[in-house]
Motif scaffolding. Structure first.
Motif, PDB file in Angstrom:
ATOM      1  N   ILE A 174       0.832  -1.205   0.000  1.00  0.00           N
ATOM      2  CA  ILE A 174       0.000   0.000   0.000  1.00  0.00           C
ATOM      3  C   ILE A 174       0.866   1.254   0.000  1.00  0.00           C
ATOM      4  O   ILE A 174       0.535   2.258  -0.649  1.00  0.00           O
ATOM      5  N   GLY A 175       1.996   1.208   0.725  1.00  0.00           N
ATOM      6  CA  GLY A 175       2.901   2.353   0.744  1.00  0.00           C
ATOM      7  C   GLY A 175       3.441   2.678  -0.642  1.00  0.00           C
ATOM      8  O   GLY A 175       3.457   3.838  -1.067  1.00  0.00           O
ATOM      9  N   ILE A 176       3.871   1.648  -1.364  1.00  0.00           N
ATOM     10  CA  ILE A 176       4.398   1.846  -2.716  1.00  0.00           C
ATOM     11  C   ILE A 176       3.284   2.268  -3.666  1.00  0.00           C
ATOM     12  O   ILE A 176       3.472   3.150  -4.520  1.00  0.00           O
ATOM     13  N   ALA A 177       2.113   1.655  -3.526  1.00  0.00           N
ATOM     14  CA  ALA A 177       0.978   2.028  -4.379  1.00  0.00           C
ATOM     15  C   ALA A 177       0.576   3.483  -4.137  1.00  0.00           C
ATOM     16  O   ALA A 177       0.260   4.213  -5.087  1.00  0.00           O
ATOM     17  N   PHE A 178       0.598   3.910  -2.880  1.00  0.00           N
ATOM     18  CA  PHE A 178       0.272   5.304  -2.552  1.00  0.00           C
ATOM     19  C   PHE A 178       1.269   6.249  -3.212  1.00  0.00           C
ATOM     20  O   PHE A 178       0.886   7.277  -3.796  1.00  0.00           O
ATOM     21  N   PHE A 179       2.556   5.906  -3.138  1.00  0.00           N
ATOM     22  CA  PHE A 179       3.595   6.732  -3.752  1.00  0.00           C
ATOM     23  C   PHE A 179       3.371   6.843  -5.261  1.00  0.00           C
ATOM     24  O   PHE A 179       3.416   7.949  -5.828  1.00  0.00           O
ATOM     25  N   SER A 180       3.116   5.724  -5.927  1.00  0.00           N
ATOM     26  CA  SER A 180       2.899   5.736  -7.380  1.00  0.00           C
ATOM     27  C   SER A 180       1.634   6.493  -7.742  1.00  0.00           C
ATOM     28  O   SER A 180       1.595   7.205  -8.755  1.00  0.00           O
ATOM     29  N   TRP A 181       0.597   6.338  -6.933  1.00  0.00           N
ATOM     30  CA  TRP A 181      -0.654   7.072  -7.185  1.00  0.00           C
ATOM     31  C   TRP A 181      -0.411   8.579  -7.171  1.00  0.00           C
ATOM     32  O   TRP A 181      -0.844   9.298  -8.072  1.00  0.00           O
ATOM     33  N   VAL A 182       0.323   9.063  -6.154  1.00  0.00           N
ATOM     34  CA  VAL A 182       0.623  10.488  -6.065  1.00  0.00           C
ATOM     35  C   VAL A 182       1.475  10.936  -7.251  1.00  0.00           C
ATOM     36  O   VAL A 182       1.229  11.992  -7.854  1.00  0.00           O
ATOM     37  N   MET A 183       2.481  10.119  -7.630  1.00  0.00           N
ATOM     38  CA  MET A 183       3.367  10.496  -8.730  1.00  0.00           C
ATOM     39  C   MET A 183       2.622  10.517 -10.069  1.00  0.00           C
ATOM     40  O   MET A 183       2.791  11.448 -10.875  1.00  0.00           O
ATOM     41  N   LEU A 184       1.793   9.525 -10.319  1.00  0.00           N
ATOM     42  CA  LEU A 184       1.017   9.494 -11.567  1.00  0.00           C
ATOM     43  C   LEU A 184       0.019  10.651 -11.606  1.00  0.00           C
ATOM     44  O   LEU A 184      -0.204  11.257 -12.662  1.00  0.00           O
ATOM     45  N   SER A 185      -0.554  10.963 -10.458  1.00  0.00           N
ATOM     46  CA  SER A 185      -1.492  12.090 -10.379  1.00  0.00           C
ATOM     47  C   SER A 185      -0.778  13.400 -10.660  1.00  0.00           C
ATOM     48  O   SER A 185      -1.312  14.281 -11.362  1.00  0.00           O
ATOM     49  N   TYR A 186       0.424  13.542 -10.118  1.00  0.00           N
ATOM     50  CA  TYR A 186       1.171  14.784 -10.327  1.00  0.00           C
ATOM     51  C   TYR A 186       1.597  14.930 -11.788  1.00  0.00           C
ATOM     52  O   TYR A 186       1.572  16.038 -12.345  1.00  0.00           O
ATOM     53  N   HIS A 187       1.986  13.823 -12.429  1.00  0.00           N
ATOM     54  CA  HIS A 187       2.283  13.857 -13.858  1.00  0.00           C
ATOM     55  C   HIS A 187       1.060  14.356 -14.636  1.00  0.00           C
ATOM     56  O   HIS A 187       1.175  15.224 -15.506  1.00  0.00           O
ATOM     57  N   ASP A 188      -0.089  13.801 -14.312  1.00  0.00           N
ATOM     58  CA  ASP A 188      -1.318  14.186 -15.013  1.00  0.00           C
ATOM     59  C   ASP A 188      -1.656  15.648 -14.746  1.00  0.00           C
ATOM     60  O   ASP A 188      -2.119  16.361 -15.643  1.00  0.00           O
ATOM     61  N   TYR A 189      -1.420  16.097 -13.531  1.00  0.00           N
ATOM     62  CA  TYR A 189      -1.733  17.471 -13.138  1.00  0.00           C
ATOM     63  C   TYR A 189      -0.849  18.478 -13.876  1.00  0.00           C
ATOM     64  O   TYR A 189      -1.323  19.529 -14.313  1.00  0.00           O
ATOM     65  N   LYS A 208      -4.711   1.487 -11.344  1.00  0.00           N
ATOM     66  CA  LYS A 208      -5.474   0.231 -11.402  1.00  0.00           C
ATOM     67  C   LYS A 208      -5.226  -0.552 -12.689  1.00  0.00           C
ATOM     68  O   LYS A 208      -5.417  -1.765 -12.710  1.00  0.00           O
ATOM     69  N   LEU A 209      -4.816   0.136 -13.759  1.00  0.00           N
ATOM     70  CA  LEU A 209      -4.649  -0.536 -15.046  1.00  0.00           C
ATOM     71  C   LEU A 209      -3.608  -1.657 -14.969  1.00  0.00           C
ATOM     72  O   LEU A 209      -3.817  -2.742 -15.493  1.00  0.00           O
ATOM     73  N   LYS A 210      -2.480  -1.361 -14.340  1.00  0.00           N
ATOM     74  CA  LYS A 210      -1.415  -2.361 -14.193  1.00  0.00           C
ATOM     75  C   LYS A 210      -0.855  -2.288 -12.777  1.00  0.00           C
ATOM     76  O   LYS A 210       0.318  -1.982 -12.572  1.00  0.00           O
ATOM     77  N   PHE A 211      -1.716  -2.573 -11.827  1.00  0.00           N
ATOM     78  CA  PHE A 211      -1.366  -2.370 -10.422  1.00  0.00           C
ATOM     79  C   PHE A 211      -0.087  -3.098 -10.027  1.00  0.00           C
ATOM     80  O   PHE A 211       0.863  -2.488  -9.516  1.00  0.00           O
ATOM     81  N   TRP A 212      -0.021  -4.387 -10.279  1.00  0.00           N
ATOM     82  CA  TRP A 212       1.116  -5.177  -9.807  1.00  0.00           C
ATOM     83  C   TRP A 212       2.397  -4.852 -10.564  1.00  0.00           C
ATOM     84  O   TRP A 212       3.491  -4.871  -9.994  1.00  0.00           O
ATOM     85  N   THR A 213       2.272  -4.531 -11.838  1.00  0.00           N
ATOM     86  CA  THR A 213       3.451  -4.129 -12.614  1.00  0.00           C
ATOM     87  C   THR A 213       4.013  -2.815 -12.077  1.00  0.00           C
ATOM     88  O   THR A 213       5.236  -2.658 -11.919  1.00  0.00           O
ATOM     89  N   ILE A 214       3.125  -1.865 -11.791  1.00  0.00           N
ATOM     90  CA  ILE A 214       3.550  -0.564 -11.275  1.00  0.00           C
ATOM     91  C   ILE A 214       4.167  -0.705  -9.892  1.00  0.00           C
ATOM     92  O   ILE A 214       5.244  -0.155  -9.613  1.00  0.00           O
ATOM     93  N   VAL A 215       3.511  -1.457  -9.023  1.00  0.00           N
ATOM     94  CA  VAL A 215       4.028  -1.656  -7.666  1.00  0.00           C
ATOM     95  C   VAL A 215       5.368  -2.381  -7.705  1.00  0.00           C
ATOM     96  O   VAL A 215       6.321  -1.999  -7.007  1.00  0.00           O
ATOM     97  N   GLY A 216       5.473  -3.414  -8.535  1.00  0.00           N
ATOM     98  CA  GLY A 216       6.720  -4.167  -8.643  1.00  0.00           C
ATOM     99  C   GLY A 216       7.852  -3.316  -9.175  1.00  0.00           C
ATOM    100  O   GLY A 216       8.976  -3.332  -8.645  1.00  0.00           O
ATOM    101  N   THR A 217       7.579  -2.543 -10.231  1.00  0.00           N
ATOM    102  CA  THR A 217       8.596  -1.665 -10.816  1.00  0.00           C
ATOM    103  C   THR A 217       9.060  -0.620  -9.812  1.00  0.00           C
ATOM    104  O   THR A 217      10.271  -0.398  -9.633  1.00  0.00           O
ATOM    105  N   THR A 218       8.113   0.011  -9.147  1.00  0.00           N
ATOM    106  CA  THR A 218       8.442   1.068  -8.182  1.00  0.00           C
ATOM    107  C   THR A 218       9.233   0.498  -7.014  1.00  0.00           C
ATOM    108  O   THR A 218      10.207   1.119  -6.555  1.00  0.00           O
ATOM    109  N   PHE A 219       8.836  -0.675  -6.529  1.00  0.00           N
ATOM    110  CA  PHE A 219       9.552  -1.315  -5.423  1.00  0.00           C
ATOM    111  C   PHE A 219      11.001  -1.597  -5.798  1.00  0.00           C
ATOM    112  O   PHE A 219      11.931  -1.285  -5.025  1.00  0.00           O
TER     113      PHE A 219
END
Length: 315
Positions: A174-189, A208-219
Motif C-alpha cells: 500500500i505504501g508503494i501504491a500510494f507513492f505511485s498514485w501520487v506520482m502518476l497524479s502529479y504527472h497528469d496534473y 489500477k490498469l497495471k497495479f502489480w506491474t507498477i508496484v513491482g517496478t516502483t519497489f
C-alpha cells in the motif's frame, strides 16, 4: 530513437529508465544543476551547519551530562531564535527544492515528447517550470492538507496490523501504491489541463490498469536507489569510525576526535541529501515512463501516429 509512448512490462520499465539516462543523462543533469544549483547550495550549507552544531551539542552534552542533566534543553532555550529560524528556513528551502526536483523531470519529458529529442535549452525548461509554479504550490498544499492526514490514518492502521503477519506485506504494497498514485497524479496534473481532484482520480485510474506491474517496478527502483545511496554514504562513515578507533589507540584527545567526527558526519549528511536529490530523478523519470506507457495502453498514440504518417506519405 527513444520512445516515450510504448507498452512496457516490469523489466522494460526499469531497462528503459537506465537507457534514458545513458542516452540523455549528460543533457538532463547539466540542466538539472543549472536550474536547481542555487537551492541545492543553500540547502547543503544549511544542512552542514545544522548537522555540525547538532553533533557538537550532542558530544558536549554527553561530556557534561553528569554536571548538567538539562544541558540539551538549556542549549535550545538559550538559542531558540537560531534553532527555530534554521528549522523554518530549512523547511522552506526543502519544500521549494523538492517541488522543483520532482517537477523538473516531468517538464523535461514533456519537452522531450514535444521535440522528439533533446533540442531544447535551459530557458525552455525554466519557462515551463515558471508556468507551473501555481500548480506546484496547489498540489503541495493539497497533498499536505488533504491526502497526508488520510494517509496517516491508513498507515497507522497498517502499523497496528504489522503485529500480525499480514500487516507487514500490506504496509509495503500500500505504501508503494500510494507513492505511485501520487506520482502518476502529479504527472497528469502538470501535463494536462485538469484540476487537483481530477488529477488524483486519473492517477488512481492509471494505477489500477497495471497495479502489480507498477508496484513491482516502483519497489525495485526504490530498493535499487536505496542500495546505491547506502553504499556511497556508508564508505566514508566506516572510514571515519575506523580513523577514530585508531586515533583513540594512538592517544589522541577525545575532544579532537569528537570534533573531527562531527565535521565528517556533517559532510556525510550533506552528501547523503545531495545524492538523494540526484537519484530522485531516476525515480521520477521511471514513474514518467510508466505514465506514458499507461497512456499508450489506453490511447494507442504510437498506432495513431503511424496511421497519420501513412496518410502523409500517400499525399
Amino acid at each position: 530513437m527513444f520512445e516515450l509512448y510504448k507498452e512496457r512490462d516490469l523489466s522494460a520499465n526499469i531497462s528503459d529508465t537506465v537507457t534514458f539516462f545513458k542516452s540523455f543523462g549528460k543533457h538532463f543533469f547539466k540542466n538539472f544543476f543549472i536550474i536547481n544549483g542555487i537551492f541545492l547550495m543553500i540547502l547543503m550549507v544549511l544542512i552542514y551547519f545544522i548537522s555540525k552544531i547538532y553533533m557538537e551539542v550532542l558530544f558536549s552534552g554527553a561530556n557534561n551530562l553528569n554536571n548538567n542533566p538539562n544541558y540539551f534543553s538549556n542549549y535550545i532555550s538559550e538559542n531558540i531564535t537560531l534553532v527555530v529560524g534554521g528549522f523554518i528556513t530549512a523547511i522552506i528551502v526543502i519544500a521549494i527544492l523538492s517541488m522543483l526536483n520532482i517537477t523538473f523531470p516531468i517538464v523535461y519529458l514533456k519537452l522531450f515528447e514535444k521535440e522528439n529529442n533533446t533540442n531544447f535549452s535551459t530557458p525552455d525548461i525554466t519557462k515551463e517550470l515558471k508556468k507551473n509554479i501555481g500548480k506546484m504550490f496547489v498540489f503541495l498544499l493539497g497533498i499536505t492538507c488533504i491526502i497526508m492526514p488520510l494517509a496517516f490514518i491508513v498507515f497507522g492502521i497498517l502499523v497496528v496490523l504489522c503485529f500480525i503477519l499480514i500487516g507487514f506485506p500490506l504496509f509495503i504494497i500500500i505504501g508503494i501504491a500510494f507513492f505511485s498514485w501520487v506520482m502518476l497524479s502529479y504527472h497528469d496534473y502538470i501535463l494536462n489541463d485538469v484540476g487537483f481532484f481530477k488529477a488524483l482520480s486519473n492517477g488512481y485510474y492509471l494505477l489500477k490498469l497495471k497495479f502489480w506491474t507498477i508496484v513491482g517496478t516502483t519497489f525495485l527502483m526504490l530498493m535499487l536507489i536505496q542500495i546505491i545511496q547506502g553504499i556511497i554514504t556508508i564508505i566514508p562513515y566506516l572510514f571515519t569510525i575506523g580513523s577514530m578507533l585508531v586515533s583513540t589507540q594512538d592517544g589522541s584527545s577525545q575532544t579532537d576526535n569528537y570534533s573531527t567526527f562531527g565535521i565528517v558526519m556533517a559532510v556525510i549528511m550533506v552528501l547523503s541529501v545531495l545524492i538523494s536529490y540526484i537519484f530522485n530523478n531516476f525515480i521520477v523519470i521511471n514513474q514518467g515512463l510508466i505514465y506514458y506507457s499507461l497512456h499508450e495502453d489506453t490511447e494507442n498514440f504510437t498506432t495513431n501516429n503511424q496511421i497519420d504518417l501513412i496518410g502523409t506519405e500517400i499525399e
